[in-house]
Design a protein around this motif. Structure first.
Motif, PDB file in Angstrom:
ATOM      1  N   MET A 289      -9.051  -2.057 -10.748  1.00  0.00           N
ATOM      2  CA  MET A 289      -8.950  -0.778 -10.157  1.00  0.00           C
ATOM      3  C   MET A 289     -10.150  -0.499  -9.034  1.00  0.00           C
ATOM      4  O   MET A 289     -10.103   0.120  -8.132  1.00  0.00           O
ATOM      5  N   LYS A 290     -11.181  -1.029  -9.573  1.00  0.00           N
ATOM      6  CA  LYS A 290     -12.552  -1.079  -8.852  1.00  0.00           C
ATOM      7  C   LYS A 290     -12.311  -1.666  -7.504  1.00  0.00           C
ATOM      8  O   LYS A 290     -12.916  -1.271  -6.339  1.00  0.00           O
ATOM      9  N   THR A 291     -11.534  -2.750  -7.649  1.00  0.00           N
ATOM     10  CA  THR A 291     -11.391  -3.724  -6.534  1.00  0.00           C
ATOM     11  C   THR A 291     -10.289  -2.805  -5.497  1.00  0.00           C
ATOM     12  O   THR A 291     -10.580  -2.591  -4.209  1.00  0.00           O
ATOM     13  N   ALA A 292      -9.395  -2.290  -6.050  1.00  0.00           N
ATOM     14  CA  ALA A 292      -8.265  -1.600  -5.249  1.00  0.00           C
ATOM     15  C   ALA A 292      -9.031  -0.385  -4.684  1.00  0.00           C
ATOM     16  O   ALA A 292      -8.218   0.583  -3.644  1.00  0.00           O
ATOM     17  N   LYS A 293      -9.911   0.360  -5.299  1.00  0.00           N
ATOM     18  CA  LYS A 293     -10.524   1.612  -4.537  1.00  0.00           C
ATOM     19  C   LYS A 293     -11.179   1.433  -3.211  1.00  0.00           C
ATOM     20  O   LYS A 293     -11.048   2.118  -2.407  1.00  0.00           O
ATOM     21  N   VAL A 294     -11.500   0.186  -2.585  1.00  0.00           N
ATOM     22  CA  VAL A 294     -11.939  -0.100  -1.439  1.00  0.00           C
ATOM     23  C   VAL A 294     -10.949  -0.556  -0.502  1.00  0.00           C
ATOM     24  O   VAL A 294     -10.979  -0.690   0.507  1.00  0.00           O
TER      25      VAL A 294
END
Length: 355
Positions: A289-294
């Motif tokens: 989800m850290k990847t998805a945040k950007v």
């Protein structure tokens, strides 16, 4: 690998092409360009124009609608025969191909020429008695080397379909694009983010995405970049089609603003001895989800399976944004479309989708 089949193949009749007139139901008249598919090989999407790939997706959508949703009886491949060669193990490719061929519409089954799930066979000597071009109408081959496929296609007078090689996996990418077209309603303008190995899946995206007007942002660890010759050609495609191609070693840079996050296994078949080294090299490449945040607000996730947790965590893999299960099902419809287009005169009947 194929030397013992050359006499058999050379004695077969030459293949002939066929011209499809693609109908545009929105304007009520035929398009000016022709799509030539019957009798062709599908070794890599590099060999196919954007219109030809769009035609395959249109045909996939047509078959899925008519057979799955409307329950129509379409014996399009009845009386045809398929030889299958598996040098590598296979689940989705094999199952989708077998269900296409042995479905109630066809009343026939594919013929497996090489049976070996774990060890590389000594070659097609196990099938020396099989006259491929005389006894089958097409061959689907999953092999180690792309060069073996190229040789087989050169020798054969029937269509050869790449079920996976070290360089390309075109039938997987067709399923990916069909899934995205169904979800977004279009492909042009989407930004694809690849986070992982510079492998056959990435190569296939690089050979086709720009032809749809899609942008590609790919992150691979140092030393695991895609083939430089393929990268050079992808840069040419991007320039010709006015799309963006970004190659980086930073996963978050590749994910930035992307509509679609894509990854795959870090350890492909035949690379098991490199497992420890690869796991170390790919630290920080897990899709989370850290990847998805950007990524873009409408982000989705694709993975061709089988998936391992180090590649993508459960929160992303099982999220509503994950399209992996429709993606897997669409292997069936795109493989059916490939076989129907290469072996028959069938043309789509539904309105051409927006690409």
């Amino acid at each position: 690998m194929l030397s013992n089949l050359r006499i058999l193949l050379n004695n077969a009749a030459p293949r002939h092409g066929h011209h499809f007139m693609v109908r545009n139901f929105r304007c009520g008249k035929a398009l000016q360009n022709e799509v030539q598919l019957k009798g062709r090989d599908l070794l890599t999407l590099k060999d196919f124009t954007g219109e030809e790939i769009k035609y395959l997706l249109w045909l996939s959508a047509d078959l899925k609608f008519r057979i799955k949703q409307k329950g129509e009886y379409l014996p399009l491949l009845q009386g045809k025969s398929l030889g299958m060669i598996f040098e590598k193990r296979s689940t989705r490719t094999r199952l989708s191909t077998e269900t296409v061929w042995s479905a109630k519409q066809q009343h026939n089954s594919p013929w497996e020429l090489v049976r070996n799930a774990n060890l590389r066979p000594t070659g097609l000597e196990t099938a020396d008695s099989v006259v491929l071009s005389g006894m089958t109408d097409a061959v689907l081959a999953r092999v180690y080397k792309q060069s073996d496929l190229d040789t087989l296609a050169k020798e054969a007078s029937i269509p050869i379909v790449n079920g996976l090689s070290d360089l390309y996996h075109p039938i997987q990418i067709l399923a990916d694009y069909l899934t995205l077209q169904e979800h977004y309603g279009f492909l042009k303008g989407l930004t694809l983010s690849w986070i992982g190995d510079g492998n056959n899946i990435l190569h296939s995206i690089m050979m086709s995405a720009a032809k749809f007007g899609m942008h590609l942002q790919a992150a691979t660890p140092k030393g695991y970049e895609p083939d430089p010759n393929i990268t050079k050609l992808a840069e040419q495609y991007a320039k010709e089609n006015g799309t963006k191609l970004l190659m980086t070693n930073d996963p978050l840079e590749a994910a930035n603003g992307a509509n679609v996050l894509i990854t795959d296994t870090w350890i492909s078949m035949g690379q098991e001895e490199e497992k420890k080294k690869r796991l170390e090299a790919f630290q920080g490449y897990q899709v989370t989800m850290k990847t998805a945040k950007v990524a873009a607000p409408d982000w989705t996730f694709l993975h061709c399976l089988p998936r391992k947790p180090e590649e993508v965590d459960d929160e992303v893999f099982y999220s509503p944004r994950s399209l992996v299960f429709p993606e897997a099902e669409n292997r069936k419809w795109t493989i059916m479309a490939v076989m129907v287009s290469l072996l028959t005169d069938y043309s789509p009947t539904i309105q051409k989708p927006k690409f």
